[in-house]
Design a protein around this motif. Structure first.
Motif, short mmCIF file in Angstrom:
data_model
loop_
_atom_site.label_atom_id
_atom_site.label_comp_id
_atom_site.label_asym_id
_atom_site.label_seq_id
_atom_site.Cartn_x
_atom_site.Cartn_y
_atom_site.Cartn_z
N TYR B 36 7.05 -36.17 -12.10
CA TYR B 36 8.27 -35.88 -12.53
C TYR B 36 8.95 -35.18 -11.31
N GLN B 38 11.38 -31.65 -10.43
CA GLN B 38 12.16 -30.67 -11.04
C GLN B 38 13.09 -29.99 -10.06
N LYS B 42 15.86 -25.93 -13.71
CA LYS B 42 16.11 -26.72 -14.73
C LYS B 42 14.63 -27.37 -15.12
N GLY B 43 14.49 -28.05 -16.25
CA GLY B 43 13.21 -28.60 -16.50
C GLY B 43 12.90 -29.90 -15.79
N PRO B 44 11.52 -30.01 -15.87
CA PRO B 44 11.12 -31.53 -15.31
C PRO B 44 11.83 -32.70 -15.68
N PHE B 46 11.67 -36.83 -15.98
CA PHE B 46 10.58 -37.84 -15.75
C PHE B 46 11.05 -38.95 -14.75
#
Lengths: 113, 112
Positions: B36, B38, B42-44, B46
């Motif tokens: 991932y 990141q 922010k969120g990871p 994919f």
């Protein structure tokens, strides 16, 4: 595209308050997860759910509970917030089929004063 | 207990300077290794799934490889926009569900 939406980007609460963090996903995923992310500690699993009304403890469940009344929604509850619960909280969802990645929301940065 | 170790913790590169990030793992019954990206705040996001030793996946300047004990994320001729934290996760079956174990990440900064 999978979309995971967390209700708040930033939240400030006081110690002792009951805090609700909400997460909604739009891909009909059975699995949903709550993590907290702290510098130097990485992502730690709090709770996960593999179906409506089903939940399992992760690695650090103490002080937290969860609710999954509908498939698309997974809520994290801090029963009585404490300062050591100040953190970034991340929600994720995934298909239960093997080899499927998780899809994450953008997180809620929670500060407990 | 499943374990994932990422190295280095931090990496600074000049634009165009190729390098590799390492993810070493021990897991009982691997059901996928994930990379991932990141970005701050922010969120990871994919990037890749690798299923079995010998597999390789590519996307633009990134190439992920997998052996029985580790995975590498090779970055060829990086650009400043590749700056991010890169997370590795291994997935196994725990308590009847597919649960990933994450490494702590490698923070990459690419200078122009």
């Amino acid at each position: 595209d999978v979309k995971v939406t967390q209700s708040s980007r930033y939240l400030v609460k006081r110690t002792g308050e009951k805090v609700f963090l909400e997460c909604v996903q739009d891909m009909d995923h059975e699995n949903m997860f709550w993590y907290r992310q702290d510098p130097g500690l990485g992502l730690r699993l709090i709770y996960f759910s593999y179906d409506v009304k089903m939940k399992e403890k992760g690695d650090i469940p103490e002080g937290y509970s969860v609710s999954r009344e509908k498939k698309e929604r997974f809520s994290l509850i801090l029963e009585s917030a404490s300062t050591n619960q100040t953190s970034m909280y991340l929600c994720a969802s995934s298909s239960p089929r093997g080899h499927q990645p998780q899809h994450f929301g953008d997180g809620t940065r929670l500060s407990i004063l | 207990e499943d374990q994932v170790t990422q190295s280095p913790e931090a990496l600074r590169l000049q634009e165009g300077e190729s390098s590799s990030l390492n993810c070493s793992y021990t897991v009982s019954g691997l059901r996928g290794l994930f990379w991932y990206r990141q970005d701050p705040g922010k969120g990871p996001e994919f990037l890749f799934t690798l299923y079995s030793a010998g597999e390789e996946k590519e996307k633009e300047r990134l190439k992920a490889t997998l052996t029985k004990k580790e995975s590498f994320l090779h970055i060829t001729a990086p650009k400043p926009e590749d700056s991010a934290t890169y997370l590795c996760a291994v997935q196994a079956i725990k308590r009847g569900s597919y649960i990933p174990t994450f490494g702590r990440g490698t923070s990459l900064i690419v200078h122009p």
